[in-house]
Design a protein around this motif. Sequence first.
Motif, short mmCIF file in Angstrom:
data_model
loop_
_atom_site.label_atom_id
_atom_site.label_comp_id
_atom_site.label_asym_id
_atom_site.label_seq_id
_atom_site.Cartn_x
_atom_site.Cartn_y
_atom_site.Cartn_z
N MET A 1 -27.75 -152.16 0.36
CA MET A 1 -27.81 -150.70 0.23
C MET A 1 -29.24 -150.22 0.03
O MET A 1 -29.67 -149.24 0.62
N ALA A 2 -29.99 -150.95 -0.80
CA ALA A 2 -31.39 -150.57 -1.02
C ALA A 2 -32.21 -150.74 0.25
O ALA A 2 -33.12 -149.95 0.53
N GLN B 1 -35.01 -144.38 -7.71
CA GLN B 1 -34.70 -144.24 -6.29
C GLN B 1 -33.21 -143.99 -6.07
O GLN B 1 -32.82 -143.25 -5.17
N PHE B 2 -32.37 -144.60 -6.90
CA PHE B 2 -30.93 -144.38 -6.78
C PHE B 2 -30.57 -142.97 -7.25
O PHE B 2 -29.75 -142.29 -6.63
N ALA C 1 -35.64 -143.16 -18.58
CA ALA C 1 -36.93 -142.85 -17.97
C ALA C 1 -36.77 -142.51 -16.50
O ALA C 1 -37.43 -141.58 -15.98
N ALA C 2 -35.90 -143.23 -15.81
CA ALA C 2 -35.66 -142.95 -14.39
C ALA C 2 -35.06 -141.56 -14.20
O ALA C 2 -35.41 -140.83 -13.26
N TYR C 3 -34.13 -141.17 -15.06
CA TYR C 3 -33.54 -139.84 -14.97
C TYR C 3 -34.59 -138.76 -15.23
O TYR C 3 -34.61 -137.72 -14.54
#
Length: 297
Positions: free
Chosen positions: A293-294, A181-182, A115-117
Amino acid sequence: MAQDLTLARPVTGTATPVSPGPRRRPRRWLTGTLKALAGLFFVVLALFPLAWMVIAGFKTKTEVVRTPFQFFPQVWNVDNYTQILADPTFLRSLGITGFGAVLFTLLSLTVNSMAAYAFARLEFQLKRTLWVVVITTMFIPGMTILLTSFIMVTKLHMLDTLAVLVLPGAAAAIHVFFIRQFYLNIPRSLEEAALIDGCGRWGVYLRIFLPMSKAPFVVVGVTSFLTFWNSYVWPIMTITSPELYQIQQYLASFRSERSSELGMLMAGSALAAAPVVLVFLVFQRQIIANIKMAGLK
């Protein structure tokens, strides 16, 4: 000439370095000591309940609730641990909870990363509207939809099955948002090069995005594992068969049925907390690094 010499003297005098006074060193040492003591205090405060629970497993029935409070037992006894480990229902609960947690984690990583992709790279109709709907679900408390979720799984005949524990909570908006976000920070040049070489969208996801997803996968995977392992309300509502008892469900029933055996209850709770502590110790460096990192992004 004399004027030139007089002007040159203060210039050379100001060029000499001024050494810091010795008063700053004690201040720095005192500040560092206070920070270390404060950190040690909070560590002890956080680990005290866990340490007491582990040690209480070595106590007798009366020593657990003894007044005045006694941290260590008079005689260290391992009977509570051996008896709880000899209980087949406890071992089965540990096994079925561990298996369900691993299955839930894998399904959560798969669904949320796909879903993120899609939201990060694909273009489709109503994309912005659907993204707003997904994000809105982050602000809905889980307790408010328990009844409607129970009605839905009842109509789907999923009660008393492992599926009712794994499927409903696999998709989570917070995890989709985190992974998306990544993915937005992955260079598009890699994706374009793969598309030029004849790789489709599915191949781009499998060959480029998944191998680079270790950082968010660690955070999402650990969170999903801990969420499933520590779940209590949902298993109580949907599982009634002892063969599918989750570990928190087993401990709750043990406390209600055998309330006098607090030593065994503490031993079982300590053993139930061991996988959680182990998972955190294994992945603590990756979790802290990913959180930093976030925060920078």
